[in-house]
Design an enzyme around this catalytic site. Structure first.
Site, short mmCIF file in Angstrom:
data_model
loop_
_atom_site.label_atom_id
_atom_site.label_comp_id
_atom_site.label_asym_id
_atom_site.label_seq_id
_atom_site.Cartn_x
_atom_site.Cartn_y
_atom_site.Cartn_z
N HIS A 100 -119.64 -111.87 60.99
CA HIS A 100 -120.95 -110.93 60.50
C HIS A 100 -120.49 -110.01 59.23
O HIS A 100 -121.25 -109.51 58.56
CB HIS A 100 -121.27 -109.97 61.63
CG HIS A 100 -120.37 -108.93 61.95
ND1 HIS A 100 -119.53 -109.13 63.00
CD2 HIS A 100 -120.16 -107.71 61.64
CE1 HIS A 100 -118.81 -107.99 63.00
NE2 HIS A 100 -119.21 -107.12 62.20
N LYS A 155 -122.79 -109.00 55.20
CA LYS A 155 -122.98 -107.69 54.82
C LYS A 155 -123.10 -107.80 53.20
O LYS A 155 -122.75 -108.56 52.42
CB LYS A 155 -121.63 -106.58 55.01
CG LYS A 155 -121.55 -106.39 56.48
CD LYS A 155 -120.33 -105.52 56.95
CE LYS A 155 -120.07 -105.28 58.01
NZ LYS A 155 -121.02 -104.38 58.69
N ASP A 178 -108.35 -110.12 66.00
CA ASP A 178 -109.64 -109.51 66.46
C ASP A 178 -110.19 -109.31 64.85
O ASP A 178 -111.29 -109.59 64.70
CB ASP A 178 -109.69 -108.44 67.15
CG ASP A 178 -111.18 -108.16 67.61
OD1 ASP A 178 -111.95 -108.71 67.65
OD2 ASP A 178 -111.45 -106.78 67.14
N HIS A 213 -112.24 -111.46 59.73
CA HIS A 213 -113.06 -110.72 59.02
C HIS A 213 -112.33 -110.52 57.62
O HIS A 213 -112.60 -110.79 56.49
CB HIS A 213 -113.25 -109.29 59.53
CG HIS A 213 -114.20 -109.63 60.74
ND1 HIS A 213 -115.22 -110.43 60.80
CD2 HIS A 213 -114.07 -108.70 62.00
CE1 HIS A 213 -115.79 -110.08 62.20
NE2 HIS A 213 -115.30 -109.53 62.67
N LYS A 260 -107.53 -99.33 65.20
CA LYS A 260 -108.53 -98.51 66.06
C LYS A 260 -107.83 -97.08 66.10
O LYS A 260 -106.58 -97.15 65.85
CB LYS A 260 -108.15 -98.90 67.63
CG LYS A 260 -108.82 -100.42 67.54
CD LYS A 260 -110.40 -100.24 68.01
CE LYS A 260 -110.76 -101.42 68.22
NZ LYS A 260 -112.42 -101.50 68.00
#
Lengths: 331, 507
Positions: free
Chosen positions: B196, B200, B253, B258, B358
């Site tokens: 995804h 963008k 992840d 990405h 994170k």
């Protein structure tokens, strides 16, 4: 009352305006004022035009097409008059720290000062960007003084729906296009979503295969949408003719109907598009589909037109055909 | 002879959307509720779907068509961020929603899907075109694909495509295994691996910025670029996904997919055209040019991290090991920073620093390209702000835009320089609402444009550089936690850059 307007003085005032906006900006280094510009946008409006509504339309257009806006307010006949004022059109995008500002210049001119307008507007145009002229005055469109103003613009935008005789203006607009004027008509722009939905219906291979069976095109319109209806009818008829499908076209007023209803019919196929309040309903044979279609605000129409600064062959062909169909006797 | 649609007007109309049905596996799940259905509804709201469009929800939970419609209506109302709920538009959209219940491992499910697809094709004229969307557990991807194949649903009257969500395997071997299982039913050209990030607007704008302008490309190489920093920072913790994160980690992840895709977009060679395969070939070539590091190189050029407890804004925030479902001795990385090098003529010697984590101070995704200093410093302020390097910053979120930082003379007497910023703000320059990444990508898949989707060779190239890092980290016992929640990561990551004379930006 006489008056002169010096472009150099206006440019100095604009420069001072940016300095003062910078001083007023909040303190953090990454906040402040951002100048944005992608075109010169000249608006010709009658003095009686609703100033507030016009200002709101220009302000709403700016985020998509930031521009140096020159609003020329026409005072009509009478003593020669010309005056100006300069200000900024600013907005703070949601969730951001920088204020975005565009320049706005307001010039008031009487008809007798119209001949001076090109010599004022040209030096104020932002170099290297297109000049879009939005003529809101049907009266000015007919004056000989309009030609030199029109000649300055990369594109002229009008709204045939604002003219008293919508049908009559179509041949005049078609004539302007043959003179090489890059023209946009907001009545045509209002049809984009309608036309797109009709095209979408025939993206379906099954319906496309049935297209040659269309024999009749019926366009009904309510009072203020006559030019719109002629455009729609002419565009559909031309498009069908392009693929060898002759269809009988009827454009007719419908007093109590929706703003526009379009029906294509023939053996085994019926496609109908009609507005119901803020929605467009599309019925293809028995299958009905409803989609969101708010009435487009003026700034949305202008946004689309300002984004197309080139010849638009589909519009130009539809305009020529609409002019011919609306006045079948004329050449 | 079939005729062409005579009503198209490419100058003014959006892209042409064919009729089709979307069959979503995992229709009862979070992704369908939060992302897919709101995106599809928005496309319908914006008149972007064909009239006979249909969605078939598939999941284990027993539900009628009407119950599925009700559930989806709630999702659309709750998760559509900037779309007004219109009851009439919903009614028309919902009439195209259907539901089939069953177990992915059960052949009966696929027979039922086949029957429903035939029914929908007849009633809504979808032309036999079907987009299968796997929004299930990754472990079920192969089973679902093979179930479709066994029932003969991989082929039909129209086209058949398969959308797969990440992760695409958990290492190189499993990624290859997954692809080969999918290829038993679907050709690679019909497999759409969704990332995804690539949907963008700003990521797409990188291509416009680089290849639509003539002035930047001459600077886009080792002669002028000093280094590149790509940051994907999250301010939140694992938010109830501790068990998943414990298995996956930040490296797999975020960086494996990405951030490496973003890096490929920023560093790829110009493609010959904007056709899907041409663009993807160049992305793939770039990914294959990234140096796969040896264990010794990895220890110098990759830093894992895990956040510990802290007080943020007066509130106690737990460390990763205190999160629900997480092993109190977990060695999972919630932060990863890697210095990649690209082995081609354009980029040789230019470090690409990628970091993600994170519980960093803010949520931000950006690319910072730092240019070399002017060859001769003729102004005096050698260590002050007047020596700041030129920076080109591409912000992906939250404020999409591009900024160029350069030096300018401070007004007044003397020749004192200061850095100033020239900003292009995507939101303010184009006031229109930007479509969400899922709207863009779903529409691309329906239209058959895979430009923004990841191809098998790209997935494998990414794993080829990430897997060695994973292996070294798996074999090493780290002294976690090594950064406090709310900070910019472990000190070792700063030291990694300092060894090359560089400093992480604080976006």
């Amino acid at each position: 009352m006489g008056g002169t307007v010096a472009p150099e003085k206006i440019l100095r005032e604009l420069s001072d305006l940016w300095v003062s906006l910078g001083r007023e900006a909040p303190a953090p280094a990454d906040a402040g004022v951002l100048r944005a510009c992608s075109m010169t946008f000249v608006v010709l409006a009658e003095e009686s035009d609703d100033v507030q509504s016009l200002g709101e339309t220009i302000a709403a257009l700016m985020p998509a097409h930031p521009a140096r806006a020159l609003v020329v307010r026409l005072r009509g006949a009478g003593e020669r008059a010309l005056s100006e004022r300069v200000y900024a059109q600013c907005w703070m995008p949601f969730g951001q720290r920088k204020q975005i500002c565009c320049e706005q210049i307001e010039i008031t001119a009487s008809d007798s000062a119209l001949a001076d307008l090109p010599s004022i507007v040209l030096p104020l145009a932002v170099p290297d960007f297109p000049l879009i002229l939005w003529c809101r005055s049907a009266r000015l469109w007919g004056l000989p003084e309009f030609r030199p103003i029109e000649a300055m613009a990369h594109k002229v935008v009008v709204d045939s729906a604002a003219f008293a005789d919508q049908k009559a203006v179509l041949p005049r607009m078609a004539e302007a296009v043959t003179r090489g004027v890059l023209l946009g008509d907001l009545s045509w722009t209002r049809l984009t979503r309608w036309r797109e939905m009709l095209a979408q219906v025939f993206e379906n291979r099954q319906y496309l295969a049935q297209l040659p069976r269309v024999s009749r095109v019926y366009v009904e319109f309510a009072e203020p949408f006559e030019a719109l209806a002629w455009y729609m009818g002419a565009w559909i008829a031309d498009s069908l003719a392009d693929v060898g499908v002759p269809a009988e076209l009827t454009v007719a007023p419908e007093a109590d109907g929706p703003s526009l209803r379009v029906t294509l019919s023939g053996e085994g196929i019926q496609v109908e598009l009609a507005r119901q309040e803020e929605r467009l309903t599309i019925v293809v044979n028995a299958l009905s589909h409803c989609t969101n279609l708010p009435r487009p605000a003026e700034h949305l129409l202008l946004r689309e037109e300002a984004g197309i600064v080139r010849h638009d062959p589909v519009f130009e062909k539809a305009l020529a055909s609409a002019a011919r169909l609306a006045y079948p006797g004329d050449k | 002879m079939p005729i062409e649609n005579p009503f198209q007007d490419p100058l003014r109309f959006e892209r042409r959307v064919p009729e089709c049905a979307i069959a979503i596996f995992g229709a009862h799940g979070d992704l369908t509720s939060r992302k897919l259905m709101p995106a599809l509804y928005r496309l319908a709201y914006d008149r972007r779907l064909s009239a006979g469009f249909a969605v078939i929800g598939i999941s284990r939970t027993a539900m009628s068509d009407d119950q599925f419609r009700e559930k989806m209506q709630e999702s659309v109302k709750q998760f559509s961020e900037d779309t007004t709920f219109d009851a009439d538009v919903w009614k028309a959209f919902a009439s195209g929603l259907f539901y089939v219940a069953g177990d992915i491992g059960d052949a009966a499910l696929y027979r039922n899907i086949g029957a429903k697809l035939a029914e929908v094709e007849q009633a809504r004229h979808t032309g036999g075109n079907v987009l299968f969307y796997l929004s299930t557990q990754p472990s079920q991807y192969a089973a679902a694909s093979q179930g479709l194949g066994a029932a003969g649903l991989g082929k039909g009257n129209g086209w058949r495509r398969l959308v797969v969500e990440k992760p695409f395997g958990h290492d190189l071997a499993s990624a290859r295994e997954l692809s080969s299982r999918l290829h038993e039913v679907f050709q690679e050209s019909d497999v759409y691996r969704i990332d995804h990030y690539l949907g963008k607007e700003t990521v797409q704008n990188i291509l416009a910025f680089r290849f639509g302008n003539g002035i930047f490309e001459p600077l886009w190489n080792r002669r002028y670029v000093n280094h590149v920093q790509i940051t994907g920072a999250e301010s939140i913790g694992v938010e109830g996904r501790g068990a998943y994160y414990q298995e996956t980690g930040a490296l797999a992840d975020m960086i494996q997919n990405h951030l490496l895709q973003v890096m490929a977009t920023i560093a790829m060679e110009p493609s010959a055209s904007f056709h899907a395969n041409s663009v993807r070939d160049e992305r793939s070539k770039l990914l294959r040019s990234i140096h796969a590091m040896t264990p010794d190189e990895i220890r110098q050029n990759a830093v894992p991290g895990q956040y510990g407890p802290a007080k943020i804004g007066g509130e106690d925030v737990p460390g990763f090991r205190q999160e629900k479902g997480v092993d109190p001795q977990s060695q999972a990385n919630t932060y990863a920073a890697v210095a990649f090098s690209v082995e081609n003529w354009r980029w040789a010697g230019v470090p690409f620093y990628l970091r993600t984590g994170k519980r960093l101070p803010k949520r931000v995704t950006e690319i910072a390209i730092q240019f070399n200093p002017a060859p001769l410093a003729i102004f005096e302020d050698e260590d002050g702000p007047g020596s700041a390097p030129n920076l080109l910053i591409v912000r992906i979120q939250p404020e999409e835009g591009i900024s160029l930082k350069f030096l300018s003379k401070r007004p007044g007497e003397g020749m004192t320089l200061r850095p100033v910023s020239m900003d292009f703000n995507y939101g303010s320059s184009f006031g229109e609402r930007s479509p969400s990444a899922y709207e863009t990508l779903l529409l691309d898949a329906v239209i058959g444009d895979p430009t923004l989707y990841t191809r098998q060779d790209m997935v494998e190239a990414s794993w080829a550089v990430v897997e060695p890092i994973q292996n070294v980290w798996r074999e090493t016992k780290f002294d976690f936690p090594n950064y406090a929640a709310g900070t910019w990561g472990p000190a070792a990551a700063d030291e990694m850059l300092a060894r090359r004379g560089h400093v992480w930006r604080k976006p």
